[in-house]
Design a protein around this motif. Structure first.
Motif, PDB file in Angstrom:
ATOM      1  N   THR A   5       0.865  -1.176   0.000  1.00 12.45           N
ATOM      2  CA  THR A   5       0.000   0.000   0.000  1.00 12.45           C
ATOM      3  C   THR A   5       0.906   1.231   0.000  1.00 12.45           C
ATOM      4  OG1 THR A   5      -0.111   0.265   2.408  1.00 12.45           O
ATOM      5  CG2 THR A   5      -1.712  -1.261   1.392  1.00 12.45           C
ATOM      6  N   ALA A 113      -6.281  -3.638   1.081  1.00 14.31           N
ATOM      7  CA  ALA A 113      -5.386  -4.488   0.291  1.00 14.31           C
ATOM      8  C   ALA A 113      -5.762  -5.969   0.441  1.00 14.31           C
ATOM      9  CB  ALA A 113      -3.935  -4.258   0.707  1.00 14.31           C
ATOM     10  N   LYS A 116      -8.896  -6.765  -1.527  1.00 12.85           N
ATOM     11  CA  LYS A 116      -8.550  -6.885  -2.953  1.00 12.85           C
ATOM     12  C   LYS A 116      -7.951  -8.264  -3.236  1.00 12.85           C
ATOM     13  CE  LYS A 116      -6.022  -4.604  -6.650  1.00 12.85           C
ATOM     14  NZ  LYS A 116      -5.129  -3.528  -7.050  1.00 12.85           N
ATOM     15  N   LYS A 119     -10.685 -10.983  -3.221  1.00 10.74           N
ATOM     16  CA  LYS A 119     -11.485 -11.023  -4.441  1.00 10.74           C
ATOM     17  C   LYS A 119     -10.674 -11.481  -5.652  1.00 10.74           C
ATOM     18  CE  LYS A 119     -14.200  -8.082  -7.487  1.00 10.74           C
ATOM     19  NZ  LYS A 119     -14.652  -6.730  -7.772  1.00 10.74           N
ATOM     20  N   GLU A 120      -9.525 -10.840  -5.870  1.00 12.65           N
ATOM     21  CA  GLU A 120      -8.780 -11.059  -7.111  1.00 12.65           C
ATOM     22  C   GLU A 120      -7.887 -12.297  -7.081  1.00 12.65           C
ATOM     23  OE1 GLU A 120      -6.775  -7.386  -8.047  1.00 12.65           O
ATOM     24  OE2 GLU A 120      -8.666  -6.279  -8.144  1.00 12.65           O
TER      25      GLU A 120
END
Length: 170
Positions: A5, A113, A116, A119-120
């Motif tokens: 980040t 983060a 994310k 999900k990804e």
């Protein structure tokens, strides 16, 4: 490194993180809101890292990560990550900071983060969070992350009632 980040790097725990982990799990807020994990020595910390974090990485591909401050020579300041508990249907997001790093936005920054990644990278459709009703700081962050209150649960043997929040990852 698993993620980065603006101010932090997120990396998997290793046995070298035992001194930091020992300090973190014995902070007043950890003991009050998460509970005493009976980690009282470097050896206890290494055992807990092995049995919990390293096992989760190999079993699920994810786990809790060490948060390190980029500007402070990668000093560990907290943890954030995902855990699949046997007693809960969905994968949970969680976070904790050393006391001197609370209230500085690191929990929000690292949680975004981790969401994310959820999900990804891990293709999760939903994440949950659980906390004590008295942990107002965590509730505020959980809601800021977009998780909504669902119900009260008692997922552990201590029979404490916790609030369960959830978010669909689209």
């Amino acid at each position: 490194m698993v993620a980065e980040t603006e101010r932090l790097t997120l990396s998997k725990f290793t046995l070298e993180d035992a001194p930091f982990f020992l300090e973190l799990v014995n902070t007043p807020h950890w003991l009050k809101y998460i509970g005493d994990r009976n980690v009282k020595s470097i050896e206890d910390a290494q055992n807990r890292i092995t049995q919990s974090h390293l096992k989760s990485y190999s079993t699920h591909g994810f786990g809790f990560y060490v948060l390190r401050l980029k500007e402070k020579d990668n000093k560990p300041i907290g943890t954030c990550g995902l855990i699949k508990r046997d007693t809960l249907e969905d994968v949970e997001i969680g976070f904790a900071m050393l006391p001197e790093n609370e209230g500085k936005g690191y929990g929000h920054e690292s949680s975004l983060a981790v969401l994310k990644l959820a999900k990804e990278s891990f293709k999760l459709k939903k994440v949950i969070a659980i906390t004590l009703p008295t942990n107002t700081a965590s509730i505020k962050l959980i809601e800021k992350l977009g998780l909504s209150y669902q119900k009260r649960v008692k997922p552990f043997e201590d029979d404490k009632e916790l609030l369960l929040f959830a978010k669909t990852l689209n």
